[in-house]
Design a protein around this motif. Structure first.
Motif, PDB file in Angstrom:
ATOM      1  N   ALA A 346      43.900  46.400  25.192  1.00  0.00           N
ATOM      2  CA  ALA A 346      43.770  44.968  24.923  1.00  0.00           C
ATOM      3  C   ALA A 346      43.469  44.173  26.181  1.00  0.00           C
ATOM      4  N   ASN A 347      43.973  44.627  27.318  1.00  0.00           N
ATOM      5  CA  ASN A 347      43.806  43.890  28.567  1.00  0.00           C
ATOM      6  C   ASN A 347      42.766  44.533  29.487  1.00  0.00           C
ATOM      7  N   ALA A 348      41.839  45.264  28.876  1.00  0.00           N
ATOM      8  CA  ALA A 348      40.775  45.897  29.663  1.00  0.00           C
ATOM      9  C   ALA A 348      39.989  44.838  30.423  1.00  0.00           C
ATOM     10  N   PRO A 349      39.511  45.158  31.633  1.00  0.00           N
ATOM     11  CA  PRO A 349      38.798  44.165  32.442  1.00  0.00           C
ATOM     12  C   PRO A 349      37.575  43.602  31.723  1.00  0.00           C
ATOM     13  N   LEU A 350      37.332  42.315  31.933  1.00  0.00           N
ATOM     14  CA  LEU A 350      36.170  41.649  31.367  1.00  0.00           C
ATOM     15  C   LEU A 350      35.004  41.716  32.336  1.00  0.00           C
ATOM     16  N   ARG A 351      33.807  41.503  31.800  1.00  0.00           N
ATOM     17  CA  ARG A 351      32.620  41.440  32.647  1.00  0.00           C
ATOM     18  C   ARG A 351      32.629  40.133  33.438  1.00  0.00           C
ATOM     19  N   ARG A 352      31.741  40.048  34.427  1.00  0.00           N
ATOM     20  CA  ARG A 352      31.759  38.881  35.314  1.00  0.00           C
ATOM     21  C   ARG A 352      31.545  37.562  34.543  1.00  0.00           C
ATOM     22  N   TRP A 353      30.524  37.549  33.676  1.00  0.00           N
ATOM     23  CA  TRP A 353      30.259  36.304  32.942  1.00  0.00           C
ATOM     24  C   TRP A 353      31.406  35.990  31.990  1.00  0.00           C
ATOM     25  N   GLN A 354      32.069  37.031  31.472  1.00  0.00           N
ATOM     26  CA  GLN A 354      33.200  36.818  30.582  1.00  0.00           C
ATOM     27  C   GLN A 354      34.394  36.256  31.341  1.00  0.00           C
ATOM     28  N   GLN A 355      34.588  36.707  32.573  1.00  0.00           N
ATOM     29  CA  GLN A 355      35.657  36.141  33.397  1.00  0.00           C
ATOM     30  C   GLN A 355      35.401  34.664  33.684  1.00  0.00           C
ATOM     31  N   TYR A 403      51.684  25.772  28.825  1.00  0.00           N
ATOM     32  CA  TYR A 403      52.181  26.772  29.789  1.00  0.00           C
ATOM     33  C   TYR A 403      52.307  28.144  29.131  1.00  0.00           C
ATOM     34  N   LEU A 404      52.893  28.179  27.929  1.00  0.00           N
ATOM     35  CA  LEU A 404      53.080  29.449  27.240  1.00  0.00           C
ATOM     36  C   LEU A 404      51.748  30.069  26.811  1.00  0.00           C
ATOM     37  N   ALA A 405      50.758  29.202  26.537  1.00  0.00           N
ATOM     38  CA  ALA A 405      49.448  29.695  26.092  1.00  0.00           C
ATOM     39  C   ALA A 405      48.579  30.154  27.254  1.00  0.00           C
ATOM     40  N   PHE A 406      48.981  29.827  28.494  1.00  0.00           N
ATOM     41  CA  PHE A 406      48.218  30.236  29.682  1.00  0.00           C
ATOM     42  C   PHE A 406      48.738  31.598  30.140  1.00  0.00           C
ATOM     43  N   SER A 407      48.256  32.631  29.480  1.00  0.00           N
ATOM     44  CA  SER A 407      48.699  33.986  29.796  1.00  0.00           C
ATOM     45  C   SER A 407      47.578  34.737  30.501  1.00  0.00           C
ATOM     46  N   ARG A 408      47.895  35.339  31.639  1.00  0.00           N
ATOM     47  CA  ARG A 408      46.888  36.125  32.357  1.00  0.00           C
ATOM     48  C   ARG A 408      46.574  37.419  31.614  1.00  0.00           C
ATOM     49  N   GLN A 409      47.489  37.860  30.761  1.00  0.00           N
ATOM     50  CA  GLN A 409      47.222  39.012  29.910  1.00  0.00           C
ATOM     51  C   GLN A 409      46.519  38.538  28.647  1.00  0.00           C
TER      52      GLN A 409
END
Length: 549
Positions: A346-355, A403-409
């Motif tokens: 689920a937390n696989a790295p995104l592509r550059r444009w996706q980031q 705050y709760l919705a700002f998840s780095r995962q």
């Protein structure tokens, strides 16, 4: 049993999310009072075929929402005197049904936890929180769209898996399409057609569409829609089709209508507000789904639900935020899907444009969260010059949801999704139920209605209003309210000098009395109503007048 309990709890949660403010929020100019006034006139006249606002036809939308609101009025037992909250119950129910529908779809596609997550998201985004409190078409249209798309998704998935298709699904699909057409024309058919077209373009295989039973389905839609359409076409001498199709629908496609013409990109810019607080979580799920588009037909369907509908409405010149509401459930489903993956997947790295897109959406989440908190605190200070203690928990809840919705995962646990929804619900409840109704300067029509009730000389007194022509005035003060100019107010006062009332800007009082002086009369100002017309942004000082006795 557990599944039924989930559905019941989600239904109740949705009702709780939208109940605050139903009664305390005055009619919201301009669209909502136009709808409820047309329904009110149906109740007054007993004519449930024609649609009118005072003496003018109102053929922009079909009859469905007016019938539903009329049913709510009838059940209330209050008749034409029913308050605004009675009409809004239809929208509240529409959102609750949409929440159930997306939970049902999510459960069938991805499992029970995914269904719960999708239902919580749909119940808690700003778009549904607002539309659930607004007596218009969009909440019930959303319920129809979710039902139709949910049935379509299950037919598609079963066909792709070579599994039997449940016999009730095609019935749900076509019944929902017919109901949606009666509520807001071809929006639901367009959504499904775009979904099907994109799936066909991707797969080059349309054999599964035979499970929709096209012939019988279209006949069912015709049986739902045609009786009223034939009646209104005959009664209006063809004016309904000319206005609803030729002017309203095609006009919006060809050019910006009703001062709502905007360039492409509008829905991208407003996404963070209307999907708040789940916009960032949804984007993360959507990007992961894009990266697995070829591997999972369920993801293909969800993306085909959202992307083409959003793109079409970006290209149409006429734009209002709620136009893309039927697309949002597709994103809610993807949030639920992401819960079914292992964390590393689920937390696989995104592509550059996706980031870049993810961080842009994160910025939008921060801006909207602080913006809502600022509105909760600043609006009472700016408009009423007082501080509301309710602003503190409202702002804190908005910031907490952000705050709760700002998840780095990218994968957000179900418990955290529930916490985000709960914080958002507290913020909505206080904003719409307490803070907004307290902003008295922007609620001119309720103030005018109170002044009329306190000062009318006769039970049969009718108000004529110059320059202030908001539809909410007609709904609150009465169907016979005359929207006119200063000359019209003078004629109205002279026609019934004992009982008539007039409303005009105080700055026009000299002109009013000058015209009355020619008839040997003078106007007496009974009271003054000061405020801001939030529809136009104009500050107004209005006098309520009658002929001096």
């Amino acid at each position: 049993m557990a599944l039924n309990r989930n559905y019941i709890l989600l239904f109740l949660f949705s009702l709780v999310m939208t109940v605050s403010g139903l009664a305390s929020m005055p009619p919201l100019d301009r669209d909502e009072p136009r709808f409820v006034q047309a329904t009110k006139q149906m109740v007054e006249s007993g004519d449930y075929v024609d649609i009118r606002f005072q003496d003018a036809s109102r053929y922009q939308k079909p009859i469905g929402i007016y019938w539903l609101q009329s049913a709510a009025v009838a059940l209330s037992g209050k008749g034409a005197a029913a308050p605004i909250w009675v009409y809004r119950l239809v929208s509240t129910l529409g959102i609750a049904l949409a929440v159930l529908g997306i939970a049902w779809t999510g459960t069938r596609l991805f499992g029970a936890s995914a269904g719960i997550a999708a239902g919580l998201v749909m119940a808690a985004i700003f778009a549904t929180a607002f539309e659930g409190r607004d007596a218009k078409t969009d909440a019930m249209l959303l319920a129809c769209c979710v039902a139709a798309q949910g049935a379509l998704a299950q037919i598609y998935l079963a066909s792709r898996r070579n599994e039997p298709v449940a016999g009730h699904l095609w019935w749900i699909f076509w019944l929902a399409q017919g109901a949606a057409i009666l509520i807001k024309g071809p929006i639901a058919p367009l959504l499904s057609a775009l979904t099907i077209a994109v799936l066909f373009a991707f797969e080059r295989d349309g054999r599964w569409l035979s499970k929709l039973k096209l012939g019988r389905g279209l006949l069912l839609v015709v049986l739902i829609v045609l009786p009223w359409l034939a009646l209104i076409t005959w009664k209006s001498d063809g004016a309904f089709l000319q206005q609803a199709v030729g002017k309203d629908m095609l006009g919006k496609v060809a050019q910006g209508e009703e001062s709502h013409g905007l360039p492409p990109g509008f829905y991208m810019l407003t996404y963070s507000l209307f999907m708040w607080p789940f916009g960032l979580i949804a984007v993360g799920a959507g990007l992961q789904a894009l990266n697995r588009l070829r591997d999972d037909v369920r993801l293909r369907f969800c993306l085909a639900w959202y992307i083409p509908f959003w793109l079409v409405f970006e290209l149409i010149p006429t734009k209002l935020p709620h136009y893309v509401l039927p697309a949002y459930p597709g994103m809610a489903l993807l949030i639920g899907w992401l819960l079914t993956l292992q964390p590393q997947e689920a937390n696989a790295p995104l592509r550059r444009w996706q980031q870049w897109l993810w961080w842009s959406t994160a910025f939008g989440l921060v801006v909207v969260s602080f913006g809502l908190a600022a509105v909760c605190v600043g609006a009472p200070i700016y408009l009423t010059h007082t501080f509301s203690w309710w602003s503190i928990p409202a702002a804190a809840s908005a910031l907490g949801a952000g705050y709760l919705a700002f998840s780095r995962q990218l994968q957000v646990p179900l418990a955290r999704i529930g916490a985000v929804a709960a914080c958002a619900g507290i913020a909505y409840g206080l904003l719409f139920g307490v803070i907004a109704p307290s902003l008295k300067p922007i609620w001119l029509s309720p103030a005018i209605n109170e002044a009329v009730r306190a000062n009318k000389p006769c039970d049969t007194s009718v108000l004529a209003s110059a320059r202030y022509h908001e539809p909410s005035l007609v709904f609150l003060v009465g169907t016979k309210t005359v929207l006119t100019d200063i000359d019209g107010v003078v004629k109205h006062l002279l026609a019934d000098p004992a009982c008539a009332l007039g409303l005009a800007p105080v700055e026009d009082e000299q002109k009013l009395n000058g015209l009355l002086a020619g008839q040997g009369k003078v106007a007496s100002r009974l009271t003054t109503i000061d405020g801001v017309n939030f529809s136009s942004g104009d500050k107004m000082s209005l006098g309520l007048y009658r002929i001096a006795q």
